[in-house]
Design an enzyme around this catalytic site. Structure first.
Site, PDB file in Angstrom:
ATOM      1  N   HIS A 209      31.926  37.274  24.189  1.00 14.61           N
ATOM      2  CA  HIS A 209      32.885  37.000  25.261  1.00 14.61           C
ATOM      3  C   HIS A 209      33.377  35.583  25.294  1.00 14.61           C
ATOM      4  CE1 HIS A 209      35.540  38.401  28.763  1.00 14.61           C
ATOM      5  NE2 HIS A 209      33.910  37.786  29.947  1.00 14.61           N
TER       6      HIS A 209
ATOM      7  N   ALA B 196      42.132  38.585  30.929  1.00 11.63           N
ATOM      8  CA  ALA B 196      41.148  38.777  31.607  1.00 11.63           C
ATOM      9  C   ALA B 196      41.256  39.258  32.813  1.00 11.63           C
ATOM     10  CB  ALA B 196      41.600  37.437  32.008  1.00 11.63           C
ATOM     11  N   GLN B 197      39.981  39.920  33.990  1.00 14.19           N
ATOM     12  CA  GLN B 197      40.617  40.289  34.516  1.00 14.19           C
ATOM     13  C   GLN B 197      39.499  40.399  36.514  1.00 14.19           C
ATOM     14  OE1 GLN B 197      37.351  44.184  33.395  1.00 14.19           O
ATOM     15  NE2 GLN B 197      38.705  44.457  31.807  1.00 14.19           N
TER      16      GLN B 197
ATOM     17  N   LYS C 266      50.875  32.790  17.821  1.00 14.24           N
ATOM     18  CA  LYS C 266      50.460  33.574  16.253  1.00 14.24           C
ATOM     19  C   LYS C 266      50.831  35.176  16.076  1.00 14.24           C
ATOM     20  CE  LYS C 266      45.511  34.139  15.667  1.00 14.24           C
ATOM     21  NZ  LYS C 266      44.360  34.638  14.778  1.00 14.24           N
TER      22      LYS C 266
ATOM     23  N   ASP D 202      40.665  30.059  15.303  1.00 14.68           N
ATOM     24  CA  ASP D 202      41.318  28.693  13.972  1.00 14.68           C
ATOM     25  C   ASP D 202      41.455  27.607  14.285  1.00 14.68           C
ATOM     26  OD1 ASP D 202      41.879  31.286  13.547  1.00 14.68           O
ATOM     27  OD2 ASP D 202      43.802  31.461  14.151  1.00 14.68           O
TER      28      ASP D 202
ATOM     29  N   GLU E  59      31.377  36.975  42.828  1.00 13.94           N
ATOM     30  CA  GLU E  59      30.855  37.492  41.133  1.00 13.94           C
ATOM     31  C   GLU E  59      30.056  36.367  40.958  1.00 13.94           C
ATOM     32  OE1 GLU E  59      34.095  36.556  38.238  1.00 13.94           O
ATOM     33  OE2 GLU E  59      34.662  38.232  38.427  1.00 13.94           O
TER      34      GLU E  59
ATOM     35  N   GLY F  77      39.208  37.475  37.704  1.00 15.23           N
ATOM     36  CA  GLY F  77      39.926  36.536  37.935  1.00 15.23           C
ATOM     37  C   GLY F  77      39.482  35.413  38.566  1.00 15.23           C
TER      38      GLY F  77
ATOM     39  N   ARG G 171      24.585  35.818  33.541  1.00  8.88           N
ATOM     40  CA  ARG G 171      25.556  36.223  32.320  1.00  8.88           C
ATOM     41  C   ARG G 171      23.780  36.524  31.123  1.00  8.88           C
ATOM     42  NH1 ARG G 171      31.323  35.444  31.374  1.00  8.88           N
ATOM     43  NH2 ARG G 171      32.432  36.576  33.906  1.00  8.88           N
TER      44      ARG G 171
ATOM     45  N   ARG H 294      28.394  29.608  31.176  1.00 13.81           N
ATOM     46  CA  ARG H 294      29.506  29.501  31.973  1.00 13.81           C
ATOM     47  C   ARG H 294      29.641  30.327  33.254  1.00 13.81           C
ATOM     48  NH1 ARG H 294      34.622  32.359  31.961  1.00 13.81           N
ATOM     49  NH2 ARG H 294      33.298  34.194  31.057  1.00 13.81           N
TER      50      ARG H 294
ATOM     51  N   HIS I 217      29.175  38.827  27.393  1.00 10.84           N
ATOM     52  CA  HIS I 217      29.004  39.576  28.559  1.00 10.84           C
ATOM     53  C   HIS I 217      27.927  41.569  28.255  1.00 10.84           C
ATOM     54  CE1 HIS I 217      30.651  41.486  31.580  1.00 10.84           C
ATOM     55  NE2 HIS I 217      31.199  40.595  31.907  1.00 10.84           N
TER      56      HIS I 217
HETATM   57  C1  LIG Z   1      38.173  40.942  28.309  1.00 14.05           C
HETATM   58  C2  LIG Z   1      38.111  39.125  28.734  1.00 14.05           C
HETATM   59  C3  LIG Z   1      37.966  39.304  30.709  1.00 14.05           C
HETATM   60  C4  LIG Z   1      37.878  38.147  30.668  1.00 14.05           C
HETATM   61  N1  LIG Z   1      37.988  37.966  32.078  1.00 14.05           N
HETATM   62  C5  LIG Z   1      37.935  36.441  33.034  1.00 14.05           C
HETATM   63  C6  LIG Z   1      37.965  36.529  33.960  1.00 14.05           C
HETATM   64  O1  LIG Z   1      38.324  37.131  35.052  1.00 14.05           O
HETATM   65  N2  LIG Z   1      38.093  34.782  34.374  1.00 14.05           N
HETATM   66  C7  LIG Z   1      37.959  33.698  33.757  1.00 14.05           C
HETATM   67  O2  LIG Z   1      38.436  33.241  34.555  1.00 14.05           O
HETATM   68  N3  LIG Z   1      38.095  34.471  32.263  1.00 14.05           N
HETATM   69  C8  LIG Z   1      38.035  35.313  31.916  1.00 14.05           C
HETATM   70  N4  LIG Z   1      38.218  35.950  30.824  1.00 14.05           N
HETATM   71  C9  LIG Z   1      38.187  34.153  29.297  1.00 14.05           C
HETATM   72  C10 LIG Z   1      39.231  33.666  29.653  1.00 14.05           C
HETATM   73  O3  LIG Z   1      40.372  35.040  29.813  1.00 14.05           O
HETATM   74  C11 LIG Z   1      39.392  32.943  28.335  1.00 14.05           C
HETATM   75  O4  LIG Z   1      38.744  32.141  28.744  1.00 14.05           O
HETATM   76  C12 LIG Z   1      40.395  31.792  28.406  1.00 14.05           C
HETATM   77  O5  LIG Z   1      42.025  32.871  28.536  1.00 14.05           O
HETATM   78  C13 LIG Z   1      40.943  31.462  27.432  1.00 14.05           C
HETATM   79  O6  LIG Z   1      42.637  31.000  27.379  1.00 14.05           O
HETATM   80  P1  LIG Z   1      43.327  30.134  26.963  1.00 14.05           P
HETATM   81  O7  LIG Z   1      45.162  30.017  26.438  1.00 14.05           O
HETATM   82  O8  LIG Z   1      42.109  29.521  26.311  1.00 14.05           O
HETATM   83  O9  LIG Z   1      43.011  30.288  25.037  1.00 14.05           O
HETATM   84  P2  LIG Z   1      44.273  32.070  24.968  1.00 14.05           P
HETATM   85  O10 LIG Z   1      44.168  33.072  26.029  1.00 14.05           O
HETATM   86  O11 LIG Z   1      43.236  33.208  24.553  1.00 14.05           O
HETATM   87  O12 LIG Z   1      45.232  32.149  24.184  1.00 14.05           O
HETATM   88  C14 LIG Z   1      44.944  32.032  22.243  1.00 14.05           C
HETATM   89  C15 LIG Z   1      46.373  31.562  22.319  1.00 14.05           C
HETATM   90  O13 LIG Z   1      46.538  31.226  21.175  1.00 14.05           O
HETATM   91  C16 LIG Z   1      47.409  31.056  20.037  1.00 14.05           C
HETATM   92  N5  LIG Z   1      46.393  31.527  18.337  1.00 14.05           N
HETATM   93  C17 LIG Z   1      45.256  31.797  17.827  1.00 14.05           C
HETATM   94  N6  LIG Z   1      45.745  31.179  16.944  1.00 14.05           N
HETATM   95  C18 LIG Z   1      46.410  30.577  16.801  1.00 14.05           C
HETATM   96  C19 LIG Z   1      46.943  30.184  14.973  1.00 14.05           C
HETATM   97  N7  LIG Z   1      46.014  29.863  14.006  1.00 14.05           N
HETATM   98  N8  LIG Z   1      48.586  29.667  15.059  1.00 14.05           N
HETATM   99  C20 LIG Z   1      49.226  30.580  16.684  1.00 14.05           C
HETATM  100  N9  LIG Z   1      49.126  30.406  17.294  1.00 14.05           N
HETATM  101  C21 LIG Z   1      47.635  30.470  17.267  1.00 14.05           C
HETATM  102  C22 LIG Z   1      46.498  33.361  20.296  1.00 14.05           C
HETATM  103  O14 LIG Z   1      47.781  33.880  19.513  1.00 14.05           O
HETATM  104  C23 LIG Z   1      47.090  32.828  21.609  1.00 14.05           C
HETATM  105  O15 LIG Z   1      48.928  32.599  22.328  1.00 14.05           O
HETATM  106  C24 LIG Z   1      38.041  37.037  29.928  1.00 14.05           C
HETATM  107  C25 LIG Z   1      38.388  37.325  28.169  1.00 14.05           C
HETATM  108  C26 LIG Z   1      38.122  38.130  28.033  1.00 14.05           C
HETATM  109  C27 LIG Z   1      38.576  38.778  26.910  1.00 14.05           C
END
Ligand SMILES: Cc1cc2nc3c(=O)[nH]c(=O)nc-3n(C[C@H](O)[C@H](O)[C@H](O)COP(=O)(O)OP(=O)(O)OC[C@H]3O[C@@H](n4cnc5c(N)ncnc54)[C@H](O)[C@@H]3O)c2cc1C
Length: 523
Positions: free
Chosen positions: A340, A48-49, A37, A210, A115, A51, A277, A375, A231
């Site tokens: 988080h 994600a930081q 989006k 969404d 961790e 790992g 956590r 988690r 977190h």
């Molecule tokens: C700051 C932070 C640090 C983290 N650190 C870690 C870590 O170290 N290790 C770990 O395992 N996890 C970590 N996590 C959690 C992890 O990053 C996420 O759970 C994981 O990346 C989610 O991946 P995903 O592909 O499900 O979604 P996302 O990576 O969030 O991707 C979602 C996608 O959906 C799209 N989207 C959403 N709604 C719509 C819509 N209506 N129409 C079209 N597109 C849409 C977005 O544009 C995006 O491209 C962290 C999260 C955060 C926020």
């Protein structure tokens, strides 16, 4: 494939780790349209930081990773789903490395960090604290080499089209602001999390739930929505975003101190700063409460650690804090917990199938049962990879079931219309309600209040037209699902903590909450 097609074989909504990994798997079977989006680089994955966890080191075993995940999940993990995660995880990571992901190494050997609640050093990281960014870069680069995959940015999916109980396409507001529909044989929700439900969150703006909202409206089952992980350590400065201070900092030995500068975690858990956590987040809330400060916070302290090592291991955190005049090697860092991660989501089986034919879900938007009630750190990137690949594999078979057929009709309801003046206020209201009443520590009265106030917003959000009103309507619906499930779970478990029911009730609630339409039950 160029531009937005009227029909394609597979639609993947979301270009984070789960969506891109699924798309790569699907490419053998047909044309894949991946939508984001905003920019591809705007996702939870990018941020994600710490790992990604996998039992790959010589001192580790898959069974130990399984055990740690089950313990963190507080009785509610689906053991089969966890087994798949930990067994297939190493292979998915080897594959990522083969596709060009650069994890940090010592010479040629991969470096494994530690961790909270992991019994072994098993966390791979990249560029110190930019693991998600590196994984996303590599997956996106790989996807771009495959000509059957088309990744389009700024395409906002608004709903799912279904015929005879089967999802046959999606509706969206296109990059040009026009209402469009795309027909497909199968659609995957990989839309990420819903951290934006809360006033304080580590999630970027795109995390508005969404996918869960679209699936629920289309009649799919959602599960475990009450389990939101907070977190413990997000930077707390008035004008700065709640930047995440990774768990890995405590893994490297950082301390938590209250405003009297006393270390306090020993009072709450034998693992101290490395406790799960939810325990750490609640301990911080308690310390903030007893401080009676008007604007409470606690500190994260790295000043006793080797400064050069800290800078090398956490370059992004170091640089970001420096932008706010905090030198993490010399200064205490003010922190507070922040929303988080969402353990719940659209309920799936082990192949990513939801309860609706033709609809799949993976990543943070899905509830596979791998995380249970809480988690284990660094398991979510792994889940995105493992279950993204599995969903992709299963979706291939759908081509035999149906052929996508473009309807040729465009919905007139959704478009980029005029800016809705009051919408930001409504979103802020939802975020405050959720933070105060369905947050880290919950009460019946608070949750009932949240539910009735959220319901009152329905008429205002009933007919969304702009992207932002869709996001507001999705947040309101996701908020209701979280609050209703949390109110129904009359016990405390994992990340769900109620003052009125502080203990477990295994007899009644060693089960998953399941919501479909008006019905809510525990199964
Ligand atoms: C700051 C932070 C640090 C983290 N650190 C870690 C870590 O170290 N290790 C770990 O395992 N996890 C970590 N996590 C959690 C992890 O990053 C996420 O759970 C994981 O990346 C989610 O991946 P995903 O592909 O499900 O979604 P996302 O990576 O969030 O991707 C979602 C996608 O959906 C799209 N989207 C959403 N709604 C719509 C819509 N209506 N129409 C079209 N597109 C849409 C977005 O544009 C995006 O491209 C962290 C999260 C955060 C926020």
């Amino acid at each position: 494939m160029k531009g937005l097609p009227a029909e394609t074989d597979f639609v993947v909504i979301g270009a984070g780790v789960a969506g891109l990994r699924a798309a790569i798997e699907l490419v053998e079977a047909g044309r894949v349209l991946v939508l984001a989006k905003r920019e591809v680089t705007n996702s939870n994955t990018q941020y994600a930081q710490g790992g990604i966890a996998a039992a790959l080191s010589d001192e580790d075993e898959v069974t130990l990773h399984l055990q740690d995940t089950l313990i963190a999940g507080d009785g509610l993990c689906n053991p089969e789903a966890v087994k798949v995660l930990v067994e297939e995880g190493p292979e998915r990571i080897e594959e990522l490395i083969a596709w060009g992901t650069h994890f940090d190494r010592n010479g040629t050997k991969l470096v494994f960090g530690r961790e909270g609640a992991h019994s072994r050093n098993r966390i791979l990281h990249a560029q110190g604290d930019s693991t998600g960014r590196e994984i996303l870069r590599a997956l996106y680069a790989k996807a771009k080499t495959l000509k059957n995959i088309s990744v389009l940015e700024f395409e906002f999916s608004t709903g799912l089209e279904a015929q005879n109980g089967r999802v046959t396409g999606i509706s969206l507001i296109s990059e040009k602001g026009l209402p469009e529909e795309v027909a497909c044989s199968a659609a995957l929700l990989a839309t990420g999390g819903m951290g934006q439900l809360y006033r304080n969150t580590t999630n970027p703006d795109v995390a508005t739930g969404d996918g869960v909202a679209m699936a629920f409206r289309a009649g799919a089952e959602v599960s475990d929505m009450e389990f939101i992980q907070f977190h413990p350590t997000a930077l707390y400065l008035k004008k700065a975003p709640r930047f995440l201070l990774s768990e890995a900092l405590r893994g490297e030995g950082a301390y938590l101190r209250n405003i009297e500068l006393d270390r306090f975690m020993g009072k709450y858990h034998p693992m101290g700063e490395l406790a799960p956590r939810d325990v750490v987040a609640r301990a911080i809330v308690h310390e903030m409460e007893v401080s009676h400060a008007k604007d409470p916070f606690v500190y994260l302290d790295l000043t006793h650690l080797n400064a050069a090592k800290v800078q090398k291991r956490f370059p992004r955190i170091y640089a970001t804090c420096m932008q706010h005049n905090i030198d993490i090697t010399e200064d205490l860092i003010p922190i507070r917990p922040a929303a988080h991660y969402s353990m719940g989501g659209v309920r799936t089986d082990l192949e990513g199938r939801t309860s609706l034919a033709g609809l799949y879900a993976a990543g943070e938007a899905a509830a596979t049962g791998v995380h249970g009630a809480n988690r284990l750190a660094s398991n979510s990137l792994l889940e995105g990879l493992v279950y993204g690949a599995r969903a992709g594999k299963a979706m291939r078979a759908e081509l035999k079931e149906t052929k996508p057929k473009a309807s040729g009709q465009k919905k007139a309801t959704s478009q980029n219309g005029p800016v809705d003046a009051g919408i930001e206020e409504i979103i802020a209201q939802i975020q405050d309600l959720m933070w105060n009443d369905v947050g880290i520590v919950r009460t019946r009265k608070g949750m009932q209040n949240a539910i009735s106030r959220l319901e009152e917003l329905s008429p205002r959000l009933g007919h969304p037209k702009t992207r932002r009103t869709y996001e507001a309507a999705n947040l309101q619906l996701a908020g209701l699902l979280v609050a209703r499930s949390a109110l129904a779970r009359e016990e405390s478990r994992g990340a769900h903590y109620r003052i009125d029911y502080p203990g477990h009730d295994d007899k009644k609630f060693l089960k998953h909450s399941l919501v479909k339409g008006e019905s809510l039950k525990f199964v």
